[in-house]
Design a protein around this motif. Structure first.
Motif, PDB file in Angstrom:
ATOM      1  N   GLU A 178       0.741  -1.252   0.121  1.00 11.18           N
ATOM      2  CA  GLU A 178      -0.018  -0.033   0.032  1.00 11.18           C
ATOM      3  C   GLU A 178       0.802   1.587  -0.054  1.00 11.18           C
ATOM      4  OE1 GLU A 178      -2.934   2.367   3.061  1.00 11.18           O
ATOM      5  OE2 GLU A 178      -2.346   0.352   3.480  1.00 11.18           O
ATOM      6  N   LYS A 179       1.973   1.281   0.746  1.00  5.61           N
ATOM      7  CA  LYS A 179       2.847   2.347   0.967  1.00  5.61           C
ATOM      8  C   LYS A 179       3.813   2.732   0.370  1.00  5.61           C
ATOM      9  CE  LYS A 179       0.869   2.594   5.537  1.00  5.61           C
ATOM     10  NZ  LYS A 179       0.250   3.880   5.438  1.00  5.61           N
ATOM     11  N   VAL A 180       4.803   1.708  -0.152  1.00  9.38           N
ATOM     12  CA  VAL A 180       6.254   1.779  -0.859  1.00  9.38           C
ATOM     13  C   VAL A 180       5.958   1.861  -2.402  1.00  9.38           C
ATOM     14  CG1 VAL A 180       8.329   0.457  -1.158  1.00  9.38           C
ATOM     15  CG2 VAL A 180       7.113   0.312   0.948  1.00  9.38           C
ATOM     16  N   PRO A 181       6.434   2.763  -3.065  1.00  6.79           N
ATOM     17  CA  PRO A 181       6.158   3.004  -4.423  1.00  6.79           C
ATOM     18  C   PRO A 181       6.866   1.947  -5.245  1.00  6.79           C
ATOM     19  CG  PRO A 181       7.994   4.629  -3.596  1.00  6.79           C
ATOM     20  CD  PRO A 181       7.070   3.918  -2.225  1.00  6.79           C
ATOM     21  N   ALA A 182       7.998   1.323  -4.943  1.00  8.64           N
ATOM     22  CA  ALA A 182       8.532   0.218  -5.812  1.00  8.64           C
ATOM     23  C   ALA A 182       9.277  -0.938  -4.890  1.00  8.64           C
ATOM     24  CB  ALA A 182       9.870   1.003  -6.640  1.00  8.64           C
ATOM     25  N   MET A 183       8.814  -2.029  -5.415  1.00  6.80           N
ATOM     26  CA  MET A 183       9.293  -3.147  -4.656  1.00  6.80           C
ATOM     27  C   MET A 183       9.823  -4.241  -5.722  1.00  6.80           C
ATOM     28  SD  MET A 183       7.427  -4.167  -1.278  1.00  6.80           S
ATOM     29  CE  MET A 183       5.719  -4.389  -2.222  1.00  6.80           C
ATOM     30  N   LEU A 184      11.099  -5.043  -5.338  1.00  8.76           N
ATOM     31  CA  LEU A 184      11.484  -6.102  -6.088  1.00  8.76           C
ATOM     32  C   LEU A 184      11.202  -7.348  -5.547  1.00  8.76           C
ATOM     33  CD1 LEU A 184      14.869  -4.523  -7.635  1.00  8.76           C
ATOM     34  CD2 LEU A 184      12.601  -4.821  -9.033  1.00  8.76           C
ATOM     35  N   GLN A 185      11.308  -8.377  -6.114  1.00  7.87           N
ATOM     36  CA  GLN A 185      11.395  -9.520  -5.461  1.00  7.87           C
ATOM     37  C   GLN A 185      12.274 -10.391  -5.981  1.00  7.87           C
ATOM     38  OE1 GLN A 185      11.971 -12.396  -3.548  1.00  7.87           O
ATOM     39  NE2 GLN A 185       9.732 -12.238  -2.694  1.00  7.87           N
ATOM     40  N   ALA A 186      13.697 -10.384  -5.396  1.00 10.63           N
ATOM     41  CA  ALA A 186      14.850 -10.730  -5.750  1.00 10.63           C
ATOM     42  C   ALA A 186      15.446 -11.950  -5.168  1.00 10.63           C
ATOM     43  CB  ALA A 186      15.846  -9.719  -5.343  1.00 10.63           C
ATOM     44  N   TRP A 187      14.726 -12.657  -4.259  1.00 14.10           N
ATOM     45  CA  TRP A 187      15.017 -13.938  -3.929  1.00 14.10           C
ATOM     46  C   TRP A 187      16.313 -14.464  -3.334  1.00 14.10           C
ATOM     47  CZ3 TRP A 187      10.456 -15.987  -4.907  1.00 14.10           C
ATOM     48  CH2 TRP A 187       9.924 -15.500  -6.098  1.00 14.10           C
ATOM     49  N   TRP A 188      17.040 -15.346  -3.080  1.00 15.41           N
ATOM     50  CA  TRP A 188      18.086 -15.342  -2.483  1.00 15.41           C
ATOM     51  C   TRP A 188      18.892 -15.486  -3.927  1.00 15.41           C
ATOM     52  CZ3 TRP A 188      17.159 -19.866   1.574  1.00 15.41           C
ATOM     53  CH2 TRP A 188      16.249 -19.038   2.698  1.00 15.41           C
ATOM     54  N   THR A 189      19.715 -14.886  -4.406  1.00 14.44           N
ATOM     55  CA  THR A 189      20.114 -14.622  -5.734  1.00 14.44           C
ATOM     56  C   THR A 189      21.452 -15.217  -6.051  1.00 14.44           C
ATOM     57  OG1 THR A 189      20.678 -12.461  -5.249  1.00 14.44           O
ATOM     58  CG2 THR A 189      18.510 -12.742  -6.709  1.00 14.44           C
ATOM     59  N   GLY A 190      21.956 -15.884  -5.343  1.00 12.68           N
ATOM     60  CA  GLY A 190      23.327 -16.534  -5.546  1.00 12.68           C
ATOM     61  C   GLY A 190      24.258 -15.548  -5.509  1.00 12.68           C
ATOM     62  N   GLY A 191      25.674 -16.155  -5.983  1.00 15.02           N
ATOM     63  CA  GLY A 191      26.808 -15.450  -5.830  1.00 15.02           C
ATOM     64  C   GLY A 191      26.854 -14.280  -6.426  1.00 15.02           C
TER      65      GLY A 191
END
Length: 858
Positions: free
Chosen positions: A663-676
């Motif tokens: 609701e409040k944050v303008p931008a969000m990424l789902q980046a996971w546990w992205t490795g090395g």
């Protein structure tokens, strides 16, 4: 089957092999002979005790006709080969699924992983004295359990909640690591965990109660695809029971379905300690080990641990295990090992040329980087805050407990030179942007008082140990210790090493003791650090351990404190988990959230890294909440109040239910546990060098009230996008882009499609934006007026499509009508209903851009 092999062998011998010259190799070592003949010859030379040894994956080496046959060991390569030397670390498998790109998984990710595994094997085959673990070629991956349960602690190991997407990824991973040579296997894949394994709590004794129709339609299709289409060599029987029958002794599951209906020629292996956990778990000691071994083998479990080696001879002698079934089990295991080339001249196997120079090479790291790029999901981007324009930035705040961490899991090995989000941003930001960093919060408890937990593991002194869940330098844990006699004492700390351990300085009364203790390592118990000598008064003193840093290869600052030993006027031992521990922050360390807010408020933008780590999502434990742990949500909201240009980067595996942030944050990424290399990929997305195109492989629930009980295995009760009641926070298949895409002209078959055939669907896709980008076109199907309850929509095809600005492509999607069948449990058969099927094509399960239909003939 084995009797037929013996007949073929006899024929070969009659034709002249029995007259081979003295000193010639035994038939099982002759690469010119068929594999089945060679297997039968070898088995004919074995005693029952030797057969039992070869069915123990960690059994001793035996020698037959001068040929040493070692056990294969227990090899893992989930998102990178687990080894005691550095290997390439890829994003978690859930992030691989988020790429929606099976070709990337097969041709690049799995190829690299298997190259490194083969190189490790070749290294010790060429030089038997080579340092490092001498790993075999049967690997216990991929994990293709379905992510029905968002609380499941092992969501990071699997490919999401949908059987079709999981099946495509499972086939791709399996083909990629097994290779494409017509004769030789590169590695042998093991599908885990067969089947209906989706809860960690009580997993060694629980029974999943599942209607057969749901078993056939949801829990098993992806296993069938990876076996029939992917050619997986083995499957692992899971610890749990299904409808009251433990999977290790489930004849219907292991033999009737797998080996008879699916015609699987390979083998089934128990999970680690599967026989023991069945005896001690499901049967609560009411079954003998001989009976457990016999029943496992007779049900279709072919390969296991030392219990097989120890109890197979007695099981045969007592008539509980037939010799024919024993030979069938061994033949299945040996066929795979022959196809791996273990019994052929080393140089004859094409994969023997893979050099150890490829292990963790720059080229392989580039593949890990591309995998991370393709899996990052843009969840929301109100006001076009992303991508960030570097020319408009002079100060950038990078905040959060996961900003400077690369999260690993218990199936990873040793990995070095890992790029955190902070490091990736620093590299791409350049010298013109001032970076400001503060952890701000913790994953456990709150930033003002670091949390602890008591772990119960057999390797600890007294079976328990206390862990400090520190997120950064300055966190401390202290214990009261009491001596009855004043004097000088020598102190020694017993601890456990692990991949996320920090470095700790011991002190008493403000005086440092000895050198800092670096607790980083590969999970070893019983390590001891000498803390030196100290003068103690009679009575109570306090010893403090403060996090002062971490090893360059470590992923964090946590510490495990097992036992403190004192030698001197008295010899004393303190089990530290039994003492009244206190935690806090060293002098000079202020309120973490206030520090982060101050940085954010004076910066042009703030990036906050939040999520979970291996202490929250891991084998052996399920999550107790879908929200952000610790005080991370408080941190985000406080930073947002100080700077409206706040971006949240979620680093988690399972879904995070964070409605206030949406609701409040303008931008969000789902980046996971992205490795090395994930930190570089995240930075590239933030600054617009990469246009994100990852898509969610699971539903992010809007509230925990939407989720049925984890003991409910019928997904029709409200699990997944197929049966979800009400709106999701972020739907299955969701993901935004920095460009836009238009769909048009859906073309479906006008003529009736025959049951069992493939319906071809076409749609026009245009990049209507100004940036190059990938769109993931998703096709869902619904059967109206069905005789049975059906999903409201179900994924049946998808394709990741790259497009330049203004470019249009015709995207072809194929619907196999056999996947539209439902299981008629009464008639024990699949039924493809005739009539109309609705088509929904779009950018996610809830963002449908084009619709149509086709008809299946009667």
């Amino acid at each position: 089957m084995f009797s037929r092999i013996l007949a073929v062998l006899s024929l070969v011998l009659i034709c002249g092999l029995s007259g081979r010259a003295a000193g010639a190799a035994a038939p099982f070592l002759d690469p010119k002979l068929p594999v089945d003949v060679r297997v039968a010859d070898l088995m004919g030379r074995l005693s029952i005790e030797e057969k039992a040894i070869l069915l123990n994956h960690r059994g001793p080496t035996i020698t037959v006709e001068g040929h040493a046959i070692r056990s294969d060991q227990w090899n893992q390569c989930l998102n990178g080969v687990q080894w005691d030397r550095p290997t390439t670390l890829f994003p978690i498998c859930l992030a691989m699924a988020a790429t929606w790109n099976p070709e990337l998984v097969e041709k690049d990710i799995a190829r690299v992983i298997s190259d490194e595994a083969r190189a490790i094997y070749n290294r010790w085959r060429i030089d038997p004295g080579a340092p490092g673990q001498h790993k075999g070629l049967i690997y216990r991956d991929p994990v293709i359990n379905i992510g029905r349960n968002p609380y499941w602690g092992r969501n990071h190991e699997a490919f999401g909640e949908d059987p079709f997407l999981t099946g495509r990824m499972g086939v791709a991973y399996t083909r990629g690591i097994q290779g494409d040579h017509p004769r030789y296997l590169k590695l042998a894949a093991t599908l885990k965990h067969y089947a209906v394994n989706n809860v960690e709590g009580g997993r060694m004794e629980l029974s999943a109660e599942v209607p057969e129709r749901m078993l056939r339609e949801y829990w098993l299709p992806h296993f069938r695809e990876a076996v029939v289409e992917g050619g997986a060599q083995s499957l692992m029987a899971s610890y749990n029971a299904i409808n009251g029958t433990p999977n290790n002794i489930n004849h219907w599951l292991l033999t009737e379905v797998l080996k008879e209906q699916w015609q699987h020629p390979g083998f089934v292996v128990s999970d680690l300690g599967g026989v023991r956990t069945m005896v001690e778990g499901h049967e609560q000691g009411g079954m003998s080990y001989v009976d457990a071994v016999a029943q496992s083998l007779m049900a279709g479990c072919d390969f296991s641990d030392r219990e097989f080696q120890e109890h197979i001879p007695a099981a045969v002698e007592q008539g509980k295990l037939s010799p024919e079934r024993l030979d069938d089990a061994l033949a299945r295991v040996l066929r795979t090992r022959f196809r791996l080339g273990e019994f052929d001249p080393f140089e004859m196997v094409p994969y023997s040329t893979i050099s150890d120079a490829v292990i963790d090479s720059p080229a392989h790291r580039l593949v890990a980087l591309e995998a991370a790029r393709q899996g990052i999901v843009l969840l929301q981007n109100r006001g076009g805050l992303l991508p960030l324009d570097r020319s408009g930035l002079s100060q950038l705040a990078v905040i959060g407990p996961l900003a400077d961490r690369v999260v690993r899991n218990n199936y990873n090995g040793r990995h070095v030179d890992l790029v955190s989000g902070l490091a990736g941003i620093r590299e791409l930001a350049g010298e013109g942007i001032e970076l400001r960093h503060a952890p701000g919060a913790t994953l456990h408890g709150n930033g003002r008082s670091p949390a602890t937990q008591v772990d119960r593991e057999g390797g600890f002194s007294g079976g328990r140990s206390i862990k400090l869940l520190a997120s950064s330098e300055g966190a401390f844990i202290e214990f009261p210790i009491e001596v009855t006699q004043a004097g000088e004492y020598e102190l020694e700390l017993r601890y456990k090493s692990f991949a996320d351990r920090g470095t700790f300085q011991a002190s008493i009364g403000g005086r440092d003791l000895g050198e800092p203790v670096d607790m980083f390592g590969n999970g070893r118990y019983g390590l001891n650090a000498e803390l030196g000598e100290v003068e103690l008064p009679a009575g109570s003193s306090t010893i403090r351990f403060t996090a002062v840093g971490h090893n360059q290869a470590s992923a964090g600052h946590t510490g495990h404190f097992d036992r403190l030993s004192l030698g001197g006027a008295d010899d004393l031992e303190f089990e530290l988990e039994r003492l009244e521990a206190t935690t806090g922050w060293a002098e000079g360390v202020g309120d973490p959230i206030e520090e982060a807010v101050a940085l954010a408020g004076s910066s042009d933008a703030a990036i906050v890294f939040v999520g979970t780590d291996e202490s929250i999502e891991q084998e052996g434990r399920d999550r107790n909440s879908l929200g952000l742990p610790g005080d991370q949500e408080e941190l985000v909201l406080a930073v947002l109040a100080a700077n409206p240009r706040t971006i949240v980067v979620q680093k988690s595996a399972g879904p995070l239910t964070v409605p206030r942030l949406k609701e409040k944050v303008p931008a969000m990424l789902q980046a996971w546990w992205t490795g090395g290399q994930g930190g570089t990929a995240i930075a590239e997305v933030l600054f617009g060098e990469v246009n994100p195109a990852g898509r969610l492989p699971h539903t992010v629930y809007a509230s925990e009230e939407q989720v049925p009980s984890i003991d409910e295995y019928d997904i029709g009760k409200g699990f997944t996008y197929m049966y979800l009641k009400d709106e999701a926070l972020f739907p299955f298949g969701h993901g935004l882009s920095y460009t836009s895409f238009d769909y048009a002209d859906l073309d479906a078959p006008n003529e009736e499609v025959s049951a069992g055939s493939v319906a071809r669907v076409m749609v026009e896709l245009t990049n209507s934006g100004s940036r190059p980008g990938d769109e993931v076109v998703q096709l869902y199907v619904h059967k109206p007026d069905s005789a049975v309850s059906r999903p409201q929509r179900q994924l049946q095809a998808f394709r990741r499509v790259p497009l330049q600005p203004g470019e249009t492509k015709t995207v072809a999607l194929e619907v196999d009508t056999r996947r539209l069948a439902y299981w008629n449990a009464g008639d024990d058969r699949w039924v493809i209903e005739p009539g109309k099927y609705e088509l929904m094509v779009g950018a996610s399960s809830s963002d449908i851009r084009a619709t149509g239909s086709f008809t299946v003939s009667r």
